[in-house]
Design a protein around this motif. Structure first.
Motif, PDB file in Angstrom:
ATOM      1  N   ASP A 290      34.562  66.577  28.650  1.00 57.64           N
ATOM      2  CA  ASP A 290      33.959  65.857  29.775  1.00 57.64           C
ATOM      3  C   ASP A 290      33.283  64.589  29.251  1.00 57.64           C
ATOM      4  OD1 ASP A 290      31.765  65.031  31.623  1.00 57.64           O
ATOM      5  OD2 ASP A 290      32.491  66.718  32.815  1.00 57.64           O
ATOM      6  N   PRO A 291      33.752  63.400  29.671  1.00 58.18           N
ATOM      7  CA  PRO A 291      33.209  62.168  29.088  1.00 58.18           C
ATOM      8  C   PRO A 291      31.749  61.921  29.454  1.00 58.18           C
ATOM      9  CG  PRO A 291      34.725  61.655  30.872  1.00 58.18           C
ATOM     10  CD  PRO A 291      34.860  63.112  30.615  1.00 58.18           C
ATOM     11  N   ASP A 292      31.323  62.326  30.648  1.00 55.03           N
ATOM     12  CA  ASP A 292      29.922  62.139  31.024  1.00 55.03           C
ATOM     13  C   ASP A 292      29.004  63.002  30.173  1.00 55.03           C
ATOM     14  OD1 ASP A 292      30.675  60.366  32.994  1.00 55.03           O
ATOM     15  OD2 ASP A 292      30.450  61.792  34.647  1.00 55.03           O
ATOM     16  N   MET A 293      29.412  64.221  29.918  1.00 54.59           N
ATOM     17  CA  MET A 293      28.609  65.101  29.073  1.00 54.59           C
ATOM     18  C   MET A 293      28.549  64.574  27.652  1.00 54.59           C
ATOM     19  SD  MET A 293      29.720  68.886  30.432  1.00 54.59           S
ATOM     20  CE  MET A 293      29.287  69.416  32.088  1.00 54.59           C
ATOM     21  N   GLN A 294      29.664  64.117  27.142  1.00 54.63           N
ATOM     22  CA  GLN A 294      29.685  63.562  25.791  1.00 54.63           C
ATOM     23  C   GLN A 294      28.782  62.332  25.693  1.00 54.63           C
ATOM     24  OE1 GLN A 294      33.888  62.994  25.169  1.00 54.63           O
ATOM     25  NE2 GLN A 294      34.187  65.075  24.376  1.00 54.63           N
ATOM     26  N   ALA A 295      28.837  61.488  26.724  1.00 50.62           N
ATOM     27  CA  ALA A 295      28.010  60.276  26.718  1.00 50.62           C
ATOM     28  C   ALA A 295      26.531  60.627  26.800  1.00 50.62           C
ATOM     29  CB  ALA A 295      28.404  59.366  27.878  1.00 50.62           C
ATOM     30  N   CYS A 296      26.194  61.641  27.579  1.00 52.58           N
ATOM     31  CA  CYS A 296      24.798  62.052  27.736  1.00 52.58           C
ATOM     32  C   CYS A 296      24.258  62.608  26.421  1.00 52.58           C
ATOM     33  CB  CYS A 296      24.698  63.079  28.850  1.00 52.58           C
ATOM     34  SG  CYS A 296      23.013  63.501  29.358  1.00 52.58           S
ATOM     35  N   ALA A 297      25.027  63.487  25.783  1.00 50.15           N
ATOM     36  CA  ALA A 297      24.600  64.051  24.506  1.00 50.15           C
ATOM     37  C   ALA A 297      24.409  62.954  23.467  1.00 50.15           C
ATOM     38  CB  ALA A 297      25.618  65.075  24.025  1.00 50.15           C
ATOM     39  N   GLN A 298      25.347  62.015  23.404  1.00 50.45           N
ATOM     40  CA  GLN A 298      25.245  60.917  22.440  1.00 50.45           C
ATOM     41  C   GLN A 298      24.057  60.020  22.755  1.00 50.45           C
ATOM     42  OE1 GLN A 298      26.944  60.279  19.505  1.00 50.45           O
ATOM     43  NE2 GLN A 298      25.271  58.798  19.348  1.00 50.45           N
ATOM     44  N   ALA A 299      23.798  59.789  24.038  1.00 52.94           N
ATOM     45  CA  ALA A 299      22.684  58.919  24.422  1.00 52.94           C
ATOM     46  C   ALA A 299      21.343  59.495  23.984  1.00 52.94           C
ATOM     47  CB  ALA A 299      22.695  58.683  25.928  1.00 52.94           C
ATOM     48  N   ALA A 300      21.180  60.812  24.096  1.00 54.09           N
ATOM     49  CA  ALA A 300      19.911  61.415  23.671  1.00 54.09           C
ATOM     50  C   ALA A 300      19.660  61.139  22.198  1.00 54.09           C
ATOM     51  CB  ALA A 300      19.921  62.913  23.950  1.00 54.09           C
ATOM     52  N   ARG A 301      20.690  61.289  21.373  1.00 50.25           N
ATOM     53  CA  ARG A 301      20.545  61.019  19.939  1.00 50.25           C
ATOM     54  C   ARG A 301      20.321  59.528  19.685  1.00 50.25           C
ATOM     55  NH1 ARG A 301      21.638  62.865  14.653  1.00 50.25           N
ATOM     56  NH2 ARG A 301      20.707  61.230  13.366  1.00 50.25           N
ATOM     57  N   THR A 302      21.058  58.681  20.384  1.00 52.15           N
ATOM     58  CA  THR A 302      20.918  57.234  20.183  1.00 52.15           C
ATOM     59  C   THR A 302      19.526  56.759  20.567  1.00 52.15           C
ATOM     60  OG1 THR A 302      23.279  56.871  20.545  1.00 52.15           O
ATOM     61  CG2 THR A 302      21.817  54.983  20.864  1.00 52.15           C
ATOM     62  N   ILE A 303      19.019  57.229  21.709  1.00 54.88           N
ATOM     63  CA  ILE A 303      17.676  56.841  22.152  1.00 54.88           C
ATOM     64  C   ILE A 303      16.641  57.320  21.143  1.00 54.88           C
ATOM     65  CG2 ILE A 303      15.927  57.139  23.956  1.00 54.88           C
ATOM     66  CD1 ILE A 303      18.424  57.461  25.894  1.00 54.88           C
ATOM     67  N   TYR A 304      16.812  58.556  20.668  1.00 51.34           N
ATOM     68  CA  TYR A 304      15.902  59.051  19.628  1.00 51.34           C
ATOM     69  C   TYR A 304      15.897  58.089  18.427  1.00 51.34           C
ATOM     70  CZ  TYR A 304      13.702  61.651  15.967  1.00 51.34           C
ATOM     71  OH  TYR A 304      12.852  61.995  14.951  1.00 51.34           O
ATOM     72  N   ASP A 305      17.060  57.728  17.945  1.00 57.45           N
ATOM     73  CA  ASP A 305      17.157  56.853  16.775  1.00 57.45           C
ATOM     74  C   ASP A 305      16.507  55.496  17.044  1.00 57.45           C
ATOM     75  OD1 ASP A 305      18.520  58.811  15.369  1.00 57.45           O
ATOM     76  OD2 ASP A 305      20.505  57.939  15.722  1.00 57.45           O
ATOM     77  N   GLU A 306      16.712  54.961  18.242  1.00 58.20           N
ATOM     78  CA  GLU A 306      16.114  53.664  18.577  1.00 58.20           C
ATOM     79  C   GLU A 306      14.594  53.745  18.609  1.00 58.20           C
ATOM     80  OE1 GLU A 306      19.807  51.874  21.263  1.00 58.20           O
ATOM     81  OE2 GLU A 306      18.088  52.828  22.255  1.00 58.20           O
TER      82      GLU A 306
END
Length: 219
Positions: free
Chosen positions: A117-133
């Motif tokens: 599911d692309p939305d789920m994949q994007a959401c999971a990745q966004a949480a990690r990306t926001i954390y890193d930022e």
């Protein structure tokens, strides 16, 4: 209470021991994620997580093991899961562990996706990306904990997600950190010191009923 008191630690506190607790907790997160499968109930995943922590030799848990599936990924730590859902072939889940290793507290959490599911994949990745930022913002600016979460909300919006502002990070240290009444990282008015604060990021998809979570020690 000043920032020094809020960042107090015990006589046995060691940054090396905190790093060890961090590594061991992430080892557990990854081992659990590798064994979670579609068809498993959320309660079964939580029992699996506790077994893996024990097998890895933790001293004890310091907060309840938390594995959340599907819509329950929108719920905060203090909210009970809705029912006991079964993980679907295309689904999202997160793991949140708080365990003591060598008398120091580890706390780690991450989100994982089954299927494509692309939305789920994007959401999971966004949480990690926001954390890193946000972590990099802390390193670069030395800003206060309050300002970190203002920045986190801005970055979540920029990525197309909504930050759960009720989840604002917390203290850790040699066990038990609860004797040091520090409050949330997102309410801390000074620059957070390394090794004693957990940065938490929980986001919600803007239109679909799921979210994602990522947390780690600020070091």
């Amino acid at each position: 209470m000043n920032s020094t008191h809020k960042e107090a630690v015990g006589e046995q506190f060691s940054l090396d021991a905190m790093q060890h607790a961090r590594v061991m907790t992430w080892n557990a997160v990854n081992a659990i994620a590798a064994d979670v499968r579609p068809g498993m109930r959320e309660s079964e995943a939580n029992a699996l997580a506790l077994r893996i922590l024990k097998d890895l030799g933790m001293d004890r848990i310091w907060h309840p093991v938390l594995v959340r599936f599907g819509e329950n990924t929108l719920r905060t730590f203090k909210q009970r899961s809705n029912g006991d859902p079964v993980l679907a072939d295309n689904d999202i889940f997160f793991i949140d562990l708080g365990a003591v290793w060598a008398k120091h507290e580890g706390d780690a959490g991450a989100t994982f996706v089954c299927g494509d599911d692309p939305d789920m994949q994007a959401c999971a990745q966004a949480a990690r990306t926001i954390y890193d930022e946000v972590e990099q913002h802390w390193r670069a600016t030395g800003c206060a904990g309050v300002d970190l979460y203002v920045y986190a909300a801005q970055r979540a919006n920029a990525h197309g997600f909504r930050l759960n502002v009720d989840i604002k990070g917390h203290r850790v240290s040699d066990f038990p950190h609860a004797i040091y009444k520090a409050g949330d990282l997102g309410d801390f008015a000074a620059t957070p010191a390394a090794g004693v604060w957990i940065l938490e990021i929980q986001i919600a998809h803007p239109t679909r009923p799921f979210g994602a979570f990522h947390e780690d020690l600020l070091v």
